[in-house]
Motif scaffolding. Structure first.
Motif, PDB file in Angstrom:
ATOM      1  N   TYR A 279       0.842  -1.191   0.000  1.00 41.85           N
ATOM      2  CA  TYR A 279       0.000   0.000   0.000  1.00 41.85           C
ATOM      3  C   TYR A 279       0.882   1.248   0.000  1.00 41.85           C
ATOM      4  CZ  TYR A 279      -4.008  -2.939   1.082  1.00 41.85           C
ATOM      5  OH  TYR A 279      -4.995  -3.870   1.031  1.00 41.85           O
ATOM      6  N   VAL A 280       2.110   1.066   0.463  1.00 44.05           N
ATOM      7  CA  VAL A 280       3.083   2.156   0.453  1.00 44.05           C
ATOM      8  C   VAL A 280       4.370   1.611  -0.175  1.00 44.05           C
ATOM      9  CG1 VAL A 280       2.170   3.324   2.504  1.00 44.05           C
ATOM     10  CG2 VAL A 280       3.912   1.542   2.771  1.00 44.05           C
ATOM     11  N   SER A 281       5.315   2.503  -0.469  1.00 43.45           N
ATOM     12  CA  SER A 281       6.499   2.036  -1.186  1.00 43.45           C
ATOM     13  C   SER A 281       7.536   1.386  -0.270  1.00 43.45           C
ATOM     14  CB  SER A 281       7.123   3.202  -1.950  1.00 43.45           C
ATOM     15  OG  SER A 281       7.602   4.157  -1.029  1.00 43.45           O
ATOM     16  N   GLY A 282       7.349   1.487   1.019  1.00 43.84           N
ATOM     17  CA  GLY A 282       8.294   0.862   1.944  1.00 43.84           C
ATOM     18  C   GLY A 282       8.160   1.509   3.313  1.00 43.84           C
ATOM     19  N   TRP A 283       9.008   1.071   4.246  1.00 43.91           N
ATOM     20  CA  TRP A 283       8.967   1.633   5.595  1.00 43.91           C
ATOM     21  C   TRP A 283       9.259   3.134   5.579  1.00 43.91           C
ATOM     22  CZ3 TRP A 283       7.100  -0.611   9.836  1.00 43.91           C
ATOM     23  CH2 TRP A 283       7.046  -2.006   9.905  1.00 43.91           C
ATOM     24  N   ASP A 284      10.007   3.571   4.551  1.00 40.50           N
ATOM     25  CA  ASP A 284      10.364   4.987   4.519  1.00 40.50           C
ATOM     26  C   ASP A 284       9.496   5.765   3.535  1.00 40.50           C
ATOM     27  OD1 ASP A 284      11.319   4.099   2.098  1.00 40.50           O
ATOM     28  OD2 ASP A 284      13.247   5.147   2.252  1.00 40.50           O
ATOM     29  N   ASP A 285       8.360   5.202   3.153  1.00 44.70           N
ATOM     30  CA  ASP A 285       7.437   5.971   2.315  1.00 44.70           C
ATOM     31  C   ASP A 285       7.111   7.262   3.068  1.00 44.70           C
ATOM     32  OD1 ASP A 285       4.732   6.933   1.416  1.00 44.70           O
ATOM     33  OD2 ASP A 285       4.942   5.249   0.037  1.00 44.70           O
ATOM     34  N   PRO A 286       7.188   8.400   2.362  1.00 46.84           N
ATOM     35  CA  PRO A 286       6.989   9.683   3.059  1.00 46.84           C
ATOM     36  C   PRO A 286       5.614   9.856   3.710  1.00 46.84           C
ATOM     37  CG  PRO A 286       8.098  10.024   0.969  1.00 46.84           C
ATOM     38  CD  PRO A 286       7.664   8.591   0.981  1.00 46.84           C
ATOM     39  N   ARG A 287       4.678   8.959   3.441  1.00 49.45           N
ATOM     40  CA  ARG A 287       3.373   9.068   4.120  1.00 49.45           C
ATOM     41  C   ARG A 287       3.330   8.292   5.419  1.00 49.45           C
ATOM     42  NH1 ARG A 287       0.321   6.837  -1.009  1.00 49.45           N
ATOM     43  NH2 ARG A 287       2.281   5.689  -0.983  1.00 49.45           N
ATOM     44  N   MET A 288       4.371   7.483   5.661  1.00 50.83           N
ATOM     45  CA  MET A 288       4.374   6.631   6.859  1.00 50.83           C
ATOM     46  C   MET A 288       4.721   7.456   8.105  1.00 50.83           C
ATOM     47  SD  MET A 288       3.828   3.309   6.252  1.00 50.83           S
ATOM     48  CE  MET A 288       4.961   2.071   6.928  1.00 50.83           C
ATOM     49  N   PRO A 289       4.125   7.080   9.259  1.00 49.53           N
ATOM     50  CA  PRO A 289       4.465   7.785  10.503  1.00 49.53           C
ATOM     51  C   PRO A 289       5.763   7.276  11.110  1.00 49.53           C
ATOM     52  CG  PRO A 289       2.837   6.106  10.964  1.00 49.53           C
ATOM     53  CD  PRO A 289       3.071   6.065   9.463  1.00 49.53           C
ATOM     54  N   THR A 290       6.512   6.492  10.333  1.00 53.01           N
ATOM     55  CA  THR A 290       7.807   6.018  10.824  1.00 53.01           C
ATOM     56  C   THR A 290       8.803   7.170  10.812  1.00 53.01           C
ATOM     57  OG1 THR A 290       8.319   5.410   8.557  1.00 53.01           O
ATOM     58  CG2 THR A 290       7.543   3.645   9.997  1.00 53.01           C
ATOM     59  N   ILE A 291       9.840   7.021  11.611  1.00 52.53           N
ATOM     60  CA  ILE A 291      10.864   8.068  11.622  1.00 52.53           C
ATOM     61  C   ILE A 291      11.531   8.128  10.255  1.00 52.53           C
ATOM     62  CG2 ILE A 291      12.965   8.871  12.793  1.00 52.53           C
ATOM     63  CD1 ILE A 291      11.746   7.855  15.316  1.00 52.53           C
TER      64      ILE A 291
END
Ligand code: ATP
Ligand code: MG
Length: 757
Positions: A279-291
């Motif tokens: 659904y996103v391009s990865g853990w670092d997709d800029p929409r993710m709330p990950t750091i």
């Protein structure tokens, strides 16, 4: 150090004063089963922040007791996140898995003391035997096993003789304890799985409740800080350390509220699903709330730490508005980054009376940003402007280019539209304009009045760039799962145009694209041949703007519509530099009076507002609350009227603020009272009195209302108790609604927390 200390720092200081510890040692103990998110940032800021403030140290420990989900790439992401936020752990990274032999020895010791036994009930039986909150549990027959038999079985469990689930090791505590967690908790379970660090050496793995306290003890941790859901586990934590007779100083556990943000999911399981199901391009997709995601989006470490500081540390769970996080990055970048011009949806403008070309001087920073630097802006006959900055049939209040209305090209000249050229389908393909030679920015003698300045780029020298516009990942405040994803969270514009200096001079990696928002050169996909920019955040909270627009269209008859429109247009208009007097005022407001930049800016730039504000302040010295009311409510009224035409006075608004400060009324009621003051000019106290609007803070009045809400919503209660803590806001909302907004939100928060336990 800060005057208003949070409760954790209060505890730490007391412990130091009493001499309980000679040094403060904390730890950040993530499980390496996913990328860290903004919630972890809060925990990092707390643990590393406390260690730093009290000159102790903080360990980074991988709490890696679950072999099936952990991975070294997550370890790397966790290290990255801590360092990027500006913290450094003490010594090497620690791993609970390094302590497996020691933890096992402690288990053997408990068995020898008769304080632990190998149980052979099935998982289901264990659950059934545990009893309920109302009924005591009963102990398994296997609890009668001899020490020798237990030691033998535990050893064989370790050697891998049994299947998963065949046996477990349990503490022998109390099967009728009021705290259900104390009913003989599990200490070890069998797991035949490959561990990313210990390989196949172990066939049993310690449970959190056993491994965590011992790891803390082994590392000499003093304050073991965790989130509220572990509150009931604290008894086990203490029991293990005390029963083993581990000598002082030993660690104690303290709990704080975990961070929840609306429009966001924060569980690593759900984030993992987004990544795995693409659904996103990865853990670092800029929409993710990950750091990693926030970082790639363009957030700065300062903005995230500032956010963590602003939300504070509390003992009651609450939901933070994502707009607050967005505010923090805007606030940080506002004073730092160059302003440049980008056109997302280009419309060609040919300036028929302009010959040749020139280079215009343009500062990168507005006057209120204390930075220097400028670039040359090429200008010639053909330029591009933003398609939506021209309108053939302008709505009322449209301040940009129309057939009748000239507009300023930012840093350049004023132009007037002469002719509109369209293709066969009626789409505008080009505008023919003329420019006014004596209207050049900085030396304008034309006398022509324009209502705004728009961005543009020179056609010959502009560079094509890709721009990625991000919006919230979810459409609703409390998303449950992928069904709530926002289908429009990413919009890619392949052919946006930017002024050349952005690419050739690279004055920074983050920019304000004039009138569009803040952008970041994507650290992964950017190249000089193919520049890519991520939108970090808009200049204003666009979601509120959207809501206002919806309100505006629904509520056509309301007199407030033109005002709302005016507000939107004002957002789009040009912001001029501050005069010296305004600058001084702004500094006073943000400094001494502690107002945030946005509010201070609004007040500073409007003489009517600042006079009103200062007059009110003389009556009741509560700058922040007063400023908010003046910048929002009063500003709406003063938009169309002079101060002398208002029915209310600064003194009356000060009185209203005082009632808010004294918690006699809530924010919501204050708005209602204000509306009445606008109409009638009555005193706020009189209005509150007459309409019975006094805030309810009495728990014996609020309690029964909460009970009723709980009784009416059994499904949500069940979901909440099963872990959907986002529903907390639902309950609070229902109670506030039931009281017509009169209940004191803090009291409601506390009581709902209690009652849902
Ligand atoms: P998740 O539910 O997202 O998997 P977790 O609590 O299982 O989170 P851990 O890796 O075990 O994640 O957490 C490491 C540390 O970060 C713990 O001390 C935990 O309390 C803290 N933490 C995790 N999520 C939050 C949050 N939303 N707010 C504050 N602290 C958090
Ligand atoms: Mg966890």
């Amino acid at each position: 150090m800060n005057e208003s200390k949070d409760f954790l720092r209060v505890i730490v200081e007391e412990d130091l004063k009493k001499g309980k510890y000679s040094e403060v040692v904390t730890r950040f103990p993530p499980e390496p089963n996913g990328f860290p998110h903004i919630g972890h940032a809060k925990s990092i800021a707390i643990n590393f922040g406390i260690a730093r403030d009290y000159k102790g140290h903080c360990n980074l420990r991988m709490d890696d007791t679950n072999p099936t989900t952990e991975d070294t790439r997550y370890v790397e992401a966790l290290k990255d996140a801590v360092e990027w936020l500006g913290f450094q752990w003490e010594g090497n990274v620690r791993y609970t898995s390094d302590y497996f032999p020691e933890i096992y020895e402690y288990a053997v010791q408990l068995v020898k003391m008769g304080k632990a036994y190998v149980d052979s009930l099935s998982e289901e039986e264990i659950r059934e035997y545990r009893g309920t909150v109302m009924e005591p549990g009963r102990r398994s027959v296997y609890a009668e096993r001899s020490v020798e038999e237990n030691l033998d079985l535990l050893e064989r469990m370790k050697e891998g003789e049994f299947k998963d689930g065949e046996h477990v090791l349990r503490a022998k505590i109390d099967m009728s304890a009021a705290n259900m967690k104390m009913r003989d908790p599990l200490l070890y379970r069998i797991r035949h799985a490959h561990h990313y660090r210990t390989g196949d050496a172990w066939h049993i793995y310690p449970m959190y409740d056993f491994g965590h306290c011992l790891s803390d003890y082994i590392e000499g941790v003093s304050h073991s800080i965790c989130t509220l859901e572990f509150e009931n586990n604290r008894d086990i934590y203490d029991w293990v350390l005390e029963t083993l007779g581990l000598s002082a100083p030993r660690p104690y556990q303290h709990e704080f509220a975990r961070l929840g943000i609306n429009y966001t999911v924060m569980s690593k399981r759900k984030l993992l699903e987004l990544v795995n199901e693409k659904y996103v391009s990865g853990w670092d997709d800029p929409r993710m709330p990950t750091i990693a995601g926030l970082r790639r989006r363009g957030y700065t470490p300062e903005s995230i730490l500032n956010f963590c500081h602003q939300i504070g540390i509390a003992k009651a769970n609450s939901m933070v508005d994502v707009a607050q996080l967005e505010f923090c990055i805007r606030d940080d970048l506002n004073t730092k980054v160059p302003r440049v011009m980008c056109v997302l949806d280009p419309l060609k403008v040919t300036i028929e009376n302009y010959e040749g070309s020139e280079e215009l001087d343009a500062s990168y920073y507005p006057e209120d940003v204390p930075k220097e630097g400028s670039r040359k802006l090429p200008f010639s006959r053909e330029i591009f402007i933003e398609r939506e900055d021209f309108s053939e049939n302008p709505p009322q209040g449209f301040f940009r280019l129309t057939l009748e209305q000239p507009v300023r090209l930012k840093h350049a000249y004023i132009i007037t539209c002469k002719e509109v050229i369209k293709d066969g389908s009626g789409t505008i393909t080009e505008i023919i304009a003329t420019y006014h030679p004596e209207s050049k920015s900085g030396s304008d003698t034309s006398g022509i009045k324009v209502k705004s300045a728009i961005q543009w780029v020179d056609a010959r020298s502009a560079k094509t760039v890709e721009v990625r516009l991000y919006d919230r990942l979810y459409t609703c405040e409390a998303p449950e799962g992928v069904e709530d994803l926002n289908p429009d969270s990413l919009k890619v514009i392949k052919n946006a145009l930017v002024e050349p200096a952005l690419i050739t001079e690279k004055p920074d990696v983050r920019f304000q694209f004039e009138r569009e928002g803040y952008f970041y050169a994507d650290p992964v996909d950017y190249s000089d041949e193919h520049p890519v920019f991520n939108k970090i955040v808009g200049l204003k909270d666009s979601w509120n703007k959207k809501i206002e627009r919806i309100e505006a269209s629904v509520d056509r008859i309301s007199a407030s519509v033109p005002r709302i429109k005016a507000k939107i247009v004002q957002i789009d208009g040009e912001v001029s530099p501050m005069s010296e007097a305004e600058q001084a005022r702004f500094e006073k407001y943000t400094g001494e009076l502690n107002l945030n930049n946005e509010v201070a800016n609004t007040l500073t730039r409007d003489e009517k507002l600042s006079s009103f504000f200062e007059a009110g302040l003389a009556d009741h010295n509560s700058p922040v609350t007063l400023a908010n009311i003046v910048a929002n409510e009063v500003a709406r009224e003063l938009k169309e009227k002079e101060a002398s035409e208002l029915k209310f006075t600064p003194a009356q608004i000060a009185e209203l603020v005082k009632m808010l400060d004294d918690e006699i009324i809530s924010n919501k009621i204050a708005k209602q009272v204000f509306e009445e003051m606008v109409q009638s000019g009555k005193n706020p106290a009189q209005i509150v009195e007459a309409q019975g609007l006094v805030q309810i803070s009495n728990p014996s009045v609020i309690g029964p209302i909460i009970d009723e809400v709980i009784a009416k919503n059994p499904d949500n209660v069940e979901k909440y108790k099963a872990g959907n803590t986002k529903l907390f806001g639902f309950f609070v909302g229902q109670v506030l609604k039931a009281t017509g907004g009169k209940a004191n939100p803090q009291v409601v928060n506390d009581l709902v927390t209690q009652k849902l336990q």
